[in-house]
Scaffold this motif. Sequence first.
Motif, PDB file in Angstrom:
ATOM      1  N   VAL A  42      34.917  -7.937  17.947  1.00  0.00           N
ATOM      2  CA  VAL A  42      34.666  -9.105  18.788  1.00  0.00           C
ATOM      3  C   VAL A  42      35.077  -8.748  20.210  1.00  0.00           C
ATOM      4  CG1 VAL A  42      35.199 -11.534  19.206  1.00  0.00           C
ATOM      5  CG2 VAL A  42      35.155 -10.676  16.861  1.00  0.00           C
ATOM      6  N   GLU A  43      34.135  -8.894  21.138  1.00  0.00           N
ATOM      7  CA  GLU A  43      34.450  -8.579  22.540  1.00  0.00           C
ATOM      8  C   GLU A  43      34.349  -9.829  23.385  1.00  0.00           C
ATOM      9  OE1 GLU A  43      31.961  -5.323  23.672  1.00  0.00           O
ATOM     10  OE2 GLU A  43      32.988  -4.035  22.205  1.00  0.00           O
ATOM     11  N   ILE A  44      35.359 -10.009  24.225  1.00  0.00           N
ATOM     12  CA  ILE A  44      35.404 -11.196  25.066  1.00  0.00           C
ATOM     13  C   ILE A  44      35.457 -10.744  26.520  1.00  0.00           C
ATOM     14  CG2 ILE A  44      36.706 -13.303  25.617  1.00  0.00           C
ATOM     15  CD1 ILE A  44      37.649 -11.605  22.464  1.00  0.00           C
ATOM     16  N   ASP A  45      34.546 -11.238  27.333  1.00  0.00           N
ATOM     17  CA  ASP A  45      34.590 -10.937  28.763  1.00  0.00           C
ATOM     18  C   ASP A  45      34.711 -12.237  29.533  1.00  0.00           C
ATOM     19  OD1 ASP A  45      33.849  -8.092  28.594  1.00  0.00           O
ATOM     20  OD2 ASP A  45      31.998  -8.928  27.762  1.00  0.00           O
ATOM     21  N   VAL A  46      35.608 -12.222  30.497  1.00  0.00           N
ATOM     22  CA  VAL A  46      35.731 -13.368  31.390  1.00  0.00           C
ATOM     23  C   VAL A  46      35.469 -12.839  32.787  1.00  0.00           C
ATOM     24  CG1 VAL A  46      37.306 -15.072  32.354  1.00  0.00           C
ATOM     25  CG2 VAL A  46      37.420 -14.515  29.924  1.00  0.00           C
ATOM     26  N   SER A  47      34.548 -13.460  33.509  1.00  0.00           N
ATOM     27  CA  SER A  47      34.325 -12.950  34.860  1.00  0.00           C
ATOM     28  C   SER A  47      35.258 -13.679  35.809  1.00  0.00           C
ATOM     29  CB  SER A  47      32.871 -13.108  35.268  1.00  0.00           C
ATOM     30  OG  SER A  47      32.654 -14.449  35.559  1.00  0.00           O
ATOM     31  N   ASP A  48      35.084 -13.562  37.095  1.00  0.00           N
ATOM     32  CA  ASP A  48      36.118 -13.983  38.058  1.00  0.00           C
ATOM     33  C   ASP A  48      36.768 -15.337  37.741  1.00  0.00           C
ATOM     34  OD1 ASP A  48      34.072 -15.204  40.783  1.00  0.00           O
ATOM     35  OD2 ASP A  48      33.758 -15.234  38.633  1.00  0.00           O
ATOM     36  N   SER A  49      36.003 -16.261  37.221  1.00  0.00           N
ATOM     37  CA  SER A  49      36.620 -17.497  36.775  1.00  0.00           C
ATOM     38  C   SER A  49      36.069 -17.823  35.399  1.00  0.00           C
ATOM     39  CB  SER A  49      36.299 -18.627  37.759  1.00  0.00           C
ATOM     40  OG  SER A  49      36.187 -19.835  37.046  1.00  0.00           O
ATOM     41  N   SER A  50      36.956 -18.289  34.534  1.00  0.00           N
ATOM     42  CA  SER A  50      36.512 -18.570  33.174  1.00  0.00           C
ATOM     43  C   SER A  50      35.528 -19.743  33.162  1.00  0.00           C
ATOM     44  CB  SER A  50      37.705 -18.856  32.271  1.00  0.00           C
ATOM     45  OG  SER A  50      38.515 -19.838  32.848  1.00  0.00           O
ATOM     46  N   LEU A  51      35.506 -20.524  34.260  1.00  0.00           N
ATOM     47  CA  LEU A  51      34.525 -21.592  34.343  1.00  0.00           C
ATOM     48  C   LEU A  51      33.164 -21.011  34.668  1.00  0.00           C
ATOM     49  CD1 LEU A  51      36.403 -24.368  36.320  1.00  0.00           C
ATOM     50  CD2 LEU A  51      35.763 -24.393  33.928  1.00  0.00           C
ATOM     51  N   ARG A  52      33.182 -19.877  35.379  1.00  0.00           N
ATOM     52  CA  ARG A  52      31.906 -19.313  35.814  1.00  0.00           C
ATOM     53  C   ARG A  52      31.216 -18.575  34.670  1.00  0.00           C
ATOM     54  NH1 ARG A  52      28.918 -16.093  38.301  1.00  0.00           N
ATOM     55  NH2 ARG A  52      30.177 -14.215  38.411  1.00  0.00           N
ATOM     56  N   LEU A  53      31.964 -17.738  33.965  1.00  0.00           N
ATOM     57  CA  LEU A  53      31.306 -17.018  32.875  1.00  0.00           C
ATOM     58  C   LEU A  53      32.274 -16.552  31.786  1.00  0.00           C
ATOM     59  CD1 LEU A  53      28.475 -15.956  32.025  1.00  0.00           C
ATOM     60  CD2 LEU A  53      29.260 -13.737  32.822  1.00  0.00           C
ATOM     61  N   ILE A  54      31.976 -16.929  30.556  1.00  0.00           N
ATOM     62  CA  ILE A  54      32.679 -16.405  29.386  1.00  0.00           C
ATOM     63  C   ILE A  54      31.608 -15.804  28.490  1.00  0.00           C
ATOM     64  CG2 ILE A  54      34.010 -17.001  27.320  1.00  0.00           C
ATOM     65  CD1 ILE A  54      35.077 -19.432  28.846  1.00  0.00           C
ATOM     66  N   ARG A  55      31.795 -14.551  28.074  1.00  0.00           N
ATOM     67  CA  ARG A  55      30.809 -13.944  27.193  1.00  0.00           C
ATOM     68  C   ARG A  55      31.524 -13.382  25.961  1.00  0.00           C
ATOM     69  NH1 ARG A  55      29.551  -9.718  29.839  1.00  0.00           N
ATOM     70  NH2 ARG A  55      27.945 -10.614  31.169  1.00  0.00           N
ATOM     71  N   ILE A  56      31.021 -13.744  24.790  1.00  0.00           N
ATOM     72  CA  ILE A  56      31.612 -13.224  23.555  1.00  0.00           C
ATOM     73  C   ILE A  56      30.521 -12.571  22.736  1.00  0.00           C
ATOM     74  CG2 ILE A  56      32.803 -13.857  21.413  1.00  0.00           C
ATOM     75  CD1 ILE A  56      34.486 -15.621  22.881  1.00  0.00           C
ATOM     76  N   SER A  57      30.742 -11.331  22.349  1.00  0.00           N
ATOM     77  CA  SER A  57      29.732 -10.707  21.495  1.00  0.00           C
ATOM     78  C   SER A  57      30.385 -10.141  20.248  1.00  0.00           C
ATOM     79  CB  SER A  57      28.967  -9.638  22.272  1.00  0.00           C
ATOM     80  OG  SER A  57      29.834  -8.615  22.652  1.00  0.00           O
ATOM     81  N   ASP A  58      29.622 -10.136  19.164  1.00  0.00           N
ATOM     82  CA  ASP A  58      30.161  -9.661  17.887  1.00  0.00           C
ATOM     83  C   ASP A  58      29.109  -8.845  17.154  1.00  0.00           C
ATOM     84  OD1 ASP A  58      28.493 -11.277  16.032  1.00  0.00           O
ATOM     85  OD2 ASP A  58      29.569 -13.001  16.845  1.00  0.00           O
ATOM     86  N   ASP A  59      29.542  -8.203  16.081  1.00  0.00           N
ATOM     87  CA  ASP A  59      28.608  -7.428  15.255  1.00  0.00           C
ATOM     88  C   ASP A  59      28.463  -8.090  13.884  1.00  0.00           C
ATOM     89  OD1 ASP A  59      31.080  -6.967  14.218  1.00  0.00           O
ATOM     90  OD2 ASP A  59      30.901  -4.780  14.146  1.00  0.00           O
ATOM     91  N   GLY A  60      28.527  -9.410  13.879  1.00  0.00           N
ATOM     92  CA  GLY A  60      28.416 -10.161  12.621  1.00  0.00           C
ATOM     93  C   GLY A  60      26.982 -10.243  12.114  1.00  0.00           C
ATOM     94  N   HIS A  61      26.751 -11.106  11.110  1.00  0.00           N
ATOM     95  CA  HIS A  61      25.444 -11.115  10.461  1.00  0.00           C
ATOM     96  C   HIS A  61      24.314 -11.722  11.286  1.00  0.00           C
ATOM     97  CE1 HIS A  61      26.090 -15.303   9.625  1.00  0.00           C
ATOM     98  NE2 HIS A  61      27.071 -15.069   8.776  1.00  0.00           N
ATOM     99  N   GLY A  62      24.674 -12.348  12.406  1.00  0.00           N
ATOM    100  CA  GLY A  62      23.625 -12.853  13.291  1.00  0.00           C
ATOM    101  C   GLY A  62      22.979 -14.143  12.831  1.00  0.00           C
ATOM    102  N   ILE A  63      22.088 -14.679  13.685  1.00  0.00           N
ATOM    103  CA  ILE A  63      21.385 -15.930  13.382  1.00  0.00           C
ATOM    104  C   ILE A  63      19.881 -15.615  13.295  1.00  0.00           C
ATOM    105  CG2 ILE A  63      20.943 -18.302  14.141  1.00  0.00           C
ATOM    106  CD1 ILE A  63      23.423 -18.034  15.948  1.00  0.00           C
ATOM    107  N   PRO A  64      19.206 -16.023  12.230  1.00  0.00           N
ATOM    108  CA  PRO A  64      17.766 -15.783  12.124  1.00  0.00           C
ATOM    109  C   PRO A  64      17.035 -16.408  13.311  1.00  0.00           C
ATOM    110  CG  PRO A  64      18.665 -16.636  10.051  1.00  0.00           C
ATOM    111  CD  PRO A  64      19.764 -16.698  11.050  1.00  0.00           C
ATOM    112  N   ALA A  65      15.996 -15.710  13.793  1.00  0.00           N
ATOM    113  CA  ALA A  65      15.287 -16.153  15.004  1.00  0.00           C
ATOM    114  C   ALA A  65      14.829 -17.604  14.915  1.00  0.00           C
ATOM    115  CB  ALA A  65      14.101 -15.234  15.267  1.00  0.00           C
ATOM    116  N   GLN A  66      14.384 -18.016  13.738  1.00  0.00           N
ATOM    117  CA  GLN A  66      13.847 -19.383  13.687  1.00  0.00           C
ATOM    118  C   GLN A  66      14.935 -20.453  13.588  1.00  0.00           C
ATOM    119  OE1 GLN A  66      12.720 -20.799   9.946  1.00  0.00           O
ATOM    120  NE2 GLN A  66      11.855 -18.804   9.318  1.00  0.00           N
TER     121      GLN A  66
END
Length: 498
Positions: A42-66
Amino acid sequence: MPIHILSEVVAAQIAAGEVVERPASVVKELIENSLDAGARRVEIDVSDSSLRLIRISDDGHGIPAQEIELALMRHATSKLQTVDDLSRIRTLGFRGEALGSIASVARVTLTSHADDEETGAQIIVEGGQVIDKRAIGAPPGTTVEVANLFYNVPARRKFLKSESTERKHITNLISRYAMAYPGVRFAMTIEEREAFRTSGSGDLADVIIDTMGIEVFRDMVEVSPVESRRADLQLIEVSGFTTTPAQTRSNRSQIILFANGRTIQDQRLSYAVVQAYHTLIPQGRYPISILMIDMPPEEVDVNVHPTKAEVRFRSPDAVFSAVQHSVRAAVLNLSDTRQVTPPDFTGFNRSWDAPPDLLSESFRPTGARVVNPQQLGIDLDTPDAGRRSNQMSSYRDDDEDDDAFVQHIPSGNANPQYPRNLPPMRIVGQIAATYIVAEGPAGMYLIDQHAAHERIMYELFMRRHETQAAEKLVQHALESTVVELTAVNMRSVEEYLP
Ligand code: ADP
Ligand code: MG
């Protein structure tokens, strides 16, 4: 205004306040989703302000496109069907509210590539409205980007604390999940600078070292489930790490509890931990404890709080006992194997050139088992010490009027009634290189040796402060020293740097 039914969007924005209180709540919900999806990273990125951008990415099972659009709706979940499912819930999420709430108060870009699908999908929602949706190439797993949080809720923005406080909350939160899931690799970056990382080795000890530092970990003992003849206690397993009586803190914020992998706040259980140290650490001091409390899911009601920070136990007393017993057992086992080593005051001698009577070699309590009378500057040859002690023996012999006796002892923090100057005392001995037992006019005195030392230092500094300019009290080191800090401590340093 006549009564009317609120639009979906407005109702969602209002309800979002319950789930998304601050940037850290967004991080919490997104991490829980990643863990529920079986992520190993699990990776968490916060850019200059946490109000401006929080990004979390994982290698989990994902969500089906539909299903990707559905995931961002309120009350949309893949984790339960009926209310009955709640009683055996094993996932962290179940309310289906998080993504929907976040999407109604921010701009959310959700990108996911499900396990069994050829390509990924992406959807952008702002203030609850779908802006864009497309197929897209993406690595397996899910990435959620939350931008411009609370852009449409100015009232909420106003109540937020400083960015450094928010970051501290976020770092604290991530370290808690890292502890509960030592097999998952967590990494946090702030403005592309690494702030925090765990190895995902599966060993809680490694995570404690990564988050709290080796210094703290060295003073910890392992807590393991206790054997009990009580059937209700056997259902509850308490494991983790807790500090020896040598490492304490002035507040209970470092008593960190998890129930079935969920971080919880529970005053009563924190108290159970403190109780386990009864007589081992002074009042007003608290251990550092990381405890995993595990029990069958039907023993816990997790649905009592929108942010799931509180849970209700079916047998709270049994949980209390299990925590107290396990911690007590761990702490007591240690008394044979480890010694309580008093802190090393060596540094003070050189930098403060204090009067020799206060900071002589003999004052340093490094492992000394026998108290040197000079340590307290107390006259040992009080001529009538013995007679006084006889007088005291008439106080009471039986314990019938315990209560009456206890009432003589003043309590509370306000205006202590005891004299500010200590009378002459005769030192009787020392206990555990920690307490000095002395005899004086009012009976027995029990002196906390370390507290006494701190007090002497304090008086010394204050006296110097009154007589000298403040800057003379600061002495800079000749050579700089590299200090290893945990991410959380680094946040505090940054906060106070100005
Ligand atoms: P809940 O977690 O309570 O189900 P959420 O609003 O947090 O509700 O998420 C809605 C649904 O979206 C989840 O039930 C899950 O199916 C899916 N989802 C959300 N985040 C992820 C993720 N990181 N990986 C896989 N599926 C996810
Ligand atoms: Mg969720």
